[in-house]
Design an enzyme around this catalytic site. Sequence first.
Site, PDB file in Angstrom:
ATOM      1  N   CYS A 176       0.829  -1.204   0.000  1.00  0.00           N
ATOM      2  CA  CYS A 176       0.000   0.000   0.000  1.00  0.00           C
ATOM      3  C   CYS A 176       0.869   1.262   0.000  1.00  0.00           C
ATOM      4  CB  CYS A 176      -0.851   0.025   1.247  1.00  0.00           C
ATOM      5  SG  CYS A 176      -1.864  -1.434   1.435  1.00  0.00           S
ATOM      6  N   ARG A 202       5.308   0.227  -6.168  1.00  0.00           N
ATOM      7  CA  ARG A 202       5.276  -0.570  -4.942  1.00  0.00           C
ATOM      8  C   ARG A 202       4.347  -1.773  -5.065  1.00  0.00           C
ATOM      9  NH1 ARG A 202       6.718   2.643  -0.167  1.00  0.00           N
ATOM     10  NH2 ARG A 202       5.296   1.357   1.009  1.00  0.00           N
ATOM     11  N   TRP A 227      -2.915  -2.739  -1.511  1.00  0.00           N
ATOM     12  CA  TRP A 227      -2.466  -4.093  -1.847  1.00  0.00           C
ATOM     13  C   TRP A 227      -3.195  -4.985  -0.857  1.00  0.00           C
ATOM     14  CZ3 TRP A 227       0.547  -8.025   0.474  1.00  0.00           C
ATOM     15  CH2 TRP A 227       1.141  -8.921  -0.411  1.00  0.00           C
ATOM     16  N   ASN A 280      -1.960   2.088   5.716  1.00  0.00           N
ATOM     17  CA  ASN A 280      -1.008   1.031   5.356  1.00  0.00           C
ATOM     18  C   ASN A 280      -0.771   0.213   6.612  1.00  0.00           C
ATOM     19  OD1 ASN A 280      -0.754   2.352   2.955  1.00  0.00           O
ATOM     20  ND2 ASN A 280       1.399   2.900   3.205  1.00  0.00           N
ATOM     21  N   GLY A 281      -0.666  -1.109   6.474  1.00  0.00           N
ATOM     22  CA  GLY A 281      -0.394  -1.947   7.643  1.00  0.00           C
ATOM     23  C   GLY A 281      -1.578  -2.845   7.944  1.00  0.00           C
ATOM     24  N   GLU A 332      19.760 -15.962  -7.390  1.00  0.00           N
ATOM     25  CA  GLU A 332      19.280 -14.642  -7.789  1.00  0.00           C
ATOM     26  C   GLU A 332      18.828 -14.651  -9.258  1.00  0.00           C
ATOM     27  OE1 GLU A 332      18.319 -12.133  -6.385  1.00  0.00           O
ATOM     28  OE2 GLU A 332      18.481 -10.481  -7.808  1.00  0.00           O
ATOM     29  N   LYS A 372      15.109 -13.681 -10.423  1.00  0.00           N
ATOM     30  CA  LYS A 372      14.812 -12.598 -11.382  1.00  0.00           C
ATOM     31  C   LYS A 372      13.920 -13.134 -12.492  1.00  0.00           C
ATOM     32  CE  LYS A 372      15.510  -9.651  -9.752  1.00  0.00           C
ATOM     33  NZ  LYS A 372      16.102  -9.522  -8.463  1.00  0.00           N
ATOM     34  N   GLU A 426      10.267 -14.006 -11.234  1.00  0.00           N
ATOM     35  CA  GLU A 426       9.394 -12.932 -10.747  1.00  0.00           C
ATOM     36  C   GLU A 426       8.925 -11.996 -11.853  1.00  0.00           C
ATOM     37  OE1 GLU A 426      11.117 -10.373  -7.761  1.00  0.00           O
ATOM     38  OE2 GLU A 426      13.032 -10.352  -8.782  1.00  0.00           O
ATOM     39  N   HIS A 475      21.866 -34.754  -7.056  1.00  0.00           N
ATOM     40  CA  HIS A 475      21.035 -35.286  -5.968  1.00  0.00           C
ATOM     41  C   HIS A 475      19.553 -35.058  -6.234  1.00  0.00           C
ATOM     42  CE1 HIS A 475      24.604 -36.123  -3.665  1.00  0.00           C
ATOM     43  NE2 HIS A 475      25.033 -34.893  -3.909  1.00  0.00           N
ATOM     44  N   LYS A 490       7.010  -3.752  -4.069  1.00  0.00           N
ATOM     45  CA  LYS A 490       8.400  -3.306  -3.925  1.00  0.00           C
ATOM     46  C   LYS A 490       8.856  -3.351  -2.471  1.00  0.00           C
ATOM     47  CE  LYS A 490      12.280  -1.708  -5.325  1.00  0.00           C
ATOM     48  NZ  LYS A 490      13.140  -2.728  -5.951  1.00  0.00           N
TER      49      LYS A 490
HETATM   50  C1  F6R Z   1      13.335  -9.300  -5.716  1.00  0.00           C
HETATM   51  C2  F6R Z   1      13.126  -8.273  -4.709  1.00  0.00           C
HETATM   52  C3  F6R Z   1      12.757  -8.723  -3.343  1.00  0.00           C
HETATM   53  C4  F6R Z   1      13.413  -7.838  -2.283  1.00  0.00           C
HETATM   54  C5  F6R Z   1      12.906  -8.237  -0.883  1.00  0.00           C
HETATM   55  C6  F6R Z   1      13.607  -7.465   0.208  1.00  0.00           C
HETATM   56  O1  F6R Z   1      13.714  -8.740  -6.940  1.00  0.00           O
HETATM   57  O2  F6R Z   1      13.211  -7.108  -4.967  1.00  0.00           O
HETATM   58  O3  F6R Z   1      13.064 -10.072  -3.149  1.00  0.00           O
HETATM   59  O4  F6R Z   1      14.800  -7.992  -2.371  1.00  0.00           O
HETATM   60  O5  F6R Z   1      11.525  -8.005  -0.817  1.00  0.00           O
HETATM   61  O6  F6R Z   1      13.395  -6.100   0.083  1.00  0.00           O
HETATM   62  P1  F6R Z   1      14.313  -5.048   0.834  1.00  0.00           P
HETATM   63  O7  F6R Z   1      15.673  -5.144   0.254  1.00  0.00           O
HETATM   64  O8  F6R Z   1      13.654  -3.721   0.586  1.00  0.00           O
HETATM   65  O9  F6R Z   1      14.305  -5.429   2.286  1.00  0.00           O
END
Ligand code: F6R
Length: 608
Positions: free
Chosen positions: A2, A27, A74, A100-101, A481, A485, A488, A504, A603
Amino acid sequence: MCGIVCYVGEKEAKAIVLEGLKRLEYRGYDSAGIAVQNGSEIVCLRAVGKISELERKIGERVIKGNSAIAHTRWATHGEPTERNAHPHTDESENVFVIHNGIIENFFAIKKNLEKRGIVFKSETDTEVLAHLIALNFEDSLGEAVRKTMSQVEGTFGIAVIHRHVPGEIVVARRGSPLIIGIGEDGHFAASDVSAMVRYTNKVVHLNDNELAVLTAKGFSISTAQAKTVTRETETVEWQPEDVELGGFPHFMLKEIYEQPETILNAMRGRLEPGEGVPKLGGIMPVWDHLKECRHIEIVACGTSYHAGCVGRYVFERLTEIDVQVEIASEFRYRKLNFPSNTYIIAISQSGETADTLAAIREARRKGARLLGIVNVVGSSISRETDAGVYNHAGPEIGVASTKIFVSQLTILTLLALLLGRHQKLSLTEGVEAIKSLSELPEKVKKTLSQDNHIQAVAEKYYPCSNWLFLGRKYQYPIALEGALKLKEISYIHAEGYAAGEMKHGPIALINPEMPTVAIVPQDSMYEKMISNIQEIKSRRGPVIAIATEGDDRVRQLADEVIEVPPTLEYLYPILTVVPCQLLAYHCARFLSRDIDKPRNLAKSVTVE
Ligand code: F6R
């Protein structure tokens, strides 16, 4: 997650908050809403879907008013429908609130309010706030909000207006970020600086259990216990153009291309080439204790966790410190017992990730000392840690983290080098490390110059619905990673594995339709990775290798090769991750995905 943005001032508020909402789109959200106040008249509109849907609903309507609150939701409690979208209001439609929350005791409060005859219009937890504030209101909105804060449990960042208190917005927080912006002609509040960076860079952070009353002319902050608070104004470094695309089709691509600059920014003013020791001003307040540290626990989520996993190998290579890395959401389930020379390092781009915050609070309760590696200045994690290092990477708008990852790796390396020089590394090793770090921006540029080739590889393989990413040691977290990427943003199923684990289990999956991205720079794991590639090839699996430039052996084995320039073993991850990011980006583009705002993702994940 949110987002909140509000404005009260001399200008028309609607356009300002709508513009702010667009800056919060990254976000992640599923509905949006706005309430604009003009004297005792309040116009409230909400819509499911993108902000453009809300704008379509507003249409040609002239909505006048100098104060407004606006929200992107959200969904947590109740589906993403119009009636669940914020703002929410009380029965007589005097109070409008955005939140938010999560209000954890909302169910009990709702039952009580229903007993009093109040009929709820939504399935949200937020609506209880609107009813409580209306019931608590006598003649001061600030006092009504303060009383409500004492009645609710959970987390909140809220903004509230009242029909009978025109020209005033009350904001409050517990656990969810809220920042006040000081403009030339009015005041802002937002959950994220990017929502107001176009109008002001002068901000004041609200702390937990504080509320602020904003008017066109000023603002006042007080605690939940009604104690007045005075706080310095801070100036944020972010520029309006940081939140613009600048000619790139997506923020993600822009941010991938910013990486040479991001690495420079992470190192700027921090390198002492002659002495082979970096300078990290942010940790100096704890240096006397930190330099004796022999045990580190890194906590983080997602991409930041992967950075921590690389960090473990770097610390173990450069220092005498033994390092554990834990997913923040799992950290609290462990039997936490820290030796006295332990530091917890929280890594977080946003500095607001709820799981990471909860982990450091738990560690604090157990007496641990805390460091933060955080991008957003003034964020909760940066304020709740004893000391830390900022990324200085500017805002990261694309939901999928890219430039912050390389920045986190750079900073972890600087920190390890600083401690390592104190504990065991020679001057020669320090000087070599700093020289190699300084060369990284150019080497990332060189890697980026293969973008057309990487796009061609993506074009060939994007129809494959399952991918495997393999790496060993420093490259194992890069495999994780790379897979994250790809999944997602393209929604292609991908798994990251330690290459040694392949036999394994995952080897059963290998077939001509399943590409493997093998991360195989010329490091200490090279021969073992070559064997893994051979195992895949003998099962007719296509191999996309990320290898050191000029590596003919890999070229003969792999179907595709993406090259990175040579560097020190512990710096390779900063280069090898770049092709993984671009591969994911181009696959997602061929699949016409919403790259900067992938489905279901947010985000800044501010709920646990
Ligand atoms: C993936 C991504 C998330 C963030 C995770 C932690 O591309 O962006 O996995 O890395 O939500 O977020 P922060 O770094 O803001 O704590």
